[in-house]
Design an enzyme around this catalytic site. Structure first.
Site, mmCIF file in Angstrom:
data_model
loop_
_atom_site.group_PDB
_atom_site.id
_atom_site.type_symbol
_atom_site.label_atom_id
_atom_site.label_comp_id
_atom_site.label_asym_id
_atom_site.label_seq_id
_atom_site.Cartn_x
_atom_site.Cartn_y
_atom_site.Cartn_z
ATOM 1 N N GLU A 78 -56.882 -1.847 -30.078
ATOM 2 C CA GLU A 78 -56.952 -3.437 -29.444
ATOM 3 C C GLU A 78 -58.168 -4.257 -29.175
ATOM 4 O O GLU A 78 -58.892 -5.760 -29.399
ATOM 5 C CB GLU A 78 -56.161 -3.638 -27.934
ATOM 6 C CG GLU A 78 -56.230 -4.080 -27.476
ATOM 7 C CD GLU A 78 -54.941 -5.796 -28.447
ATOM 8 O OE1 GLU A 78 -54.492 -4.999 -29.625
ATOM 9 O OE2 GLU A 78 -54.471 -6.840 -28.536
ATOM 10 N N ASP A 79 -59.176 -3.460 -29.097
ATOM 11 C CA ASP A 79 -60.620 -4.138 -28.075
ATOM 12 C C ASP A 79 -61.744 -3.525 -28.874
ATOM 13 O O ASP A 79 -62.710 -3.641 -28.726
ATOM 14 C CB ASP A 79 -60.466 -3.512 -26.850
ATOM 15 C CG ASP A 79 -59.511 -3.942 -25.951
ATOM 16 O OD1 ASP A 79 -58.891 -5.339 -25.971
ATOM 17 O OD2 ASP A 79 -58.726 -3.453 -24.679
#
Ligand code: MN
Length: 501
Positions: A78-79
């Protein structure tokens, strides 16, 4: 940072000293550091601290290697700078599946008083993922717990939203998973952000009572330890403080009106012993040492565990200076289960698989590892397939699955777990989907009750059946609370309408 990582390794070693496992965890740590290079948390710390803390929480629940590795990697897709195929290549299919699950459920957004399609869709995903593999949600809960512990660094305008979501979804969810320690920590962390003035009021009032009660507990502890050891029982005794949030909920209840003196378990005495047999001996010791409070009764949740698996004996006695005090008695293993719930269940089945512990030993220590208790998760996953209307699904989640629960008994002693406000009709449909069609009347504890009666925890409920099938009454829809009942009644009514035409 590296010191903290060594700490995590030490905890893992204490319950799983497998070299391959430890190597995989070291590899995950390196991978996470690389993937999050240069990223920072709101606190200014390196981002990867969050992955480390999440994994640390998972090790404190004694979870398996794949779950801990997934904890280290839960944000890299995700990040961070990695994708699922990298994870699959380096850590295998299982870890990749867990990380994917966590990534998919990570966007639950909640807007106050507003139902967002996106939010509901994410809830659907979460329950679906949970029905497939509970460990996804355990990683999610560990992640949320660390985010809540560091909420003060988050920009002001986002704090309340995150805290509200925690109170409405994650705290009740962990409660229903039997994870008492997590749910009360989440509640207490969220409380001041969602209800600031109430928080201050409870804290101020409670501090005085905590102090007084602790004095009593100290005295009782001394005399009980002595009496127990003369029976040959080695026990551990702690005082357990009621969390601010659950204290507040109790203070708001009818008949209490913010009178702290009316709450008898603000601080409770908790006795931990090794075996189930010792629990009952300890109960005798408590009642010989202090006078039993009449009419409150003893609750034996060992003989009859709560639906979320909670086991303990609760009793109330007159402590020093006549102060009514709650005493809770359980085994060390029951305590582990009460604090860590499903996570503990996982840890025990893992230990059983590896033949570290056998069934007889688990039985002696009062460990019940039953999947059945989680049938509501499977139920919810079923609904999510059946219910196409988003609003109805949200209602099923918030008012059914995550609402405060009561538990009632069938005349045969089977325990049923229902949302607060449930009526005999809800109970009938929980017993059997057809039973509502034969429902004539109902009894609670032997007395006839109206069909819109709100059942109370501990009641024995009996459904009186008519000989012939009859159609459910349209008015029932006004007061039933469970999705199960509402859906079955709706189905039956639609059918009779068709028959008439
Ligand atoms: Mn995270």
């Amino acid at each position: 940072m590296e010191n903290d990582f060594r700490e995590v390794l030490k905890i893992v070693k204490s319950y799983n000293d497998n070299k391959l496992a430890l190597d995989l965890i070291k590899k995950a740590w390196k991978f996470a550091k690389l993937a999050h290079t240069g990223q920072k948390r709101y606190s200014g710390e390196p981002y990867v601290i969050h992955e480390l803390e999440t994994a640390k929480i998972l090790t404190s629940w004694k979870l398996d290697t794949d779950t801990i590795v997934a904890g280290f990697l839960h944000d890299v897709v995700e990040d961070g700078a990695a994708d699922l195929s990298d994870i699959k290549k380096e850590f295998g299919e299982e870890v990749a599946r867990l990380v994917d699950g966590v990534t998919k459920v990570s966007h639950i957004k909640l807007k106050k008083q507003e139902i967002e399609e996106e939010y509901i869709e994410n809830l659907r995903k979460m329950f679906l993922a949970m029905a497939k593999d509970l460990r996804v949600v355990l990683v999610k809960l560990a992640d949320r717990l660390h985010n809540m512990r560091t909420l003060s660094y988050v920009p002001k305008d986002r704090q309340e939203k995150i805290a509200l979501e925690t109170l409405e979804i994650y705290a009740p969810l962990s409660e229903r998973l039997g994870m008492g320690q997590v749910s009360s920590e989440l509640e207490d962390l969220a409380f001041p952000y969602v209800f600031p003035s109430e928080y201050v009021r409870v804290k101020k009032g409670a501090t005085i009572y905590y102090k007084k009660a602790e004095e009593n507990i100290r005295k009782m502890k001394r005399s009980l330890l002595k009496a127990l050891s003369s029976e040959g029982i080695e026990a551990k005794i702690d005082g357990r403080k009621k969390s601010f949030y659950s204290l507040w909920k109790k203070l708001e209840r009818l008949g209490i009106e913010w009178n702290f003196g009316k709450i008898y378990d603000i601080v409770a005495l908790r006795i931990l012993v090794k075996t189930v047999t010792e629990c009952y001996t300890a109960l005798g010791v408590v009642h010989r040492s202090f006078k039993l409070v009449p009419h409150f009764g003893i609750s034996d949740f060992i003989a009859q565990p709560k639906p979320n698996g909670y086991q303990s004996i609760h009793t109330r006695v007159f402590g020093p200076r006549g102060k009514i005090t709650e005493v809770q008695i359980r085994t060390f293993d029951m305590h582990e289960q009460a604090e860590h719930g499903v996570a503990a269940h996982w840890a025990y089945s893992d230990a059983k698989r590896k033949a570290v512990i056998n069934d007889q030993e688990l039985d002696k220590r009062g460990v019940t590892a039953s999947e059945e208790k989680l049938s509501w998760i499977k139920q919810l996953a079923e609904w999510q397939k059946e219910i196409s209307d988003s609003k109805e699904f949200l209602q099923a989640v918030k008012f059914d699955a995550l609402r405060e629960r009561i538990f009632v008994f069938s005349p045969r002693g089977d325990v049923f777990d229902l949302p607060v406000g449930s009526t005999p009709i809800d109970f009938a449909y929980a017993l059997h989907s057809d039973l509502g069609d034969y429902l004539k009347a109902a009894k609670a504890d032997g007395k006839i009750i109206p069909l819109n009666y709100k059942l109370k925890s501990g009641q024995v409920v009996e459904i009186l059946k008519s000989k012939e099938k009859r159609s459910p009454n349209h008015d029932w829809l006004e007061f039933v609370v469970t999705t199960q009942a509402r859906r079955e009644i709706g189905k039956a009514l639609r059918k009779t309408d068709v028959d008439r035409k």
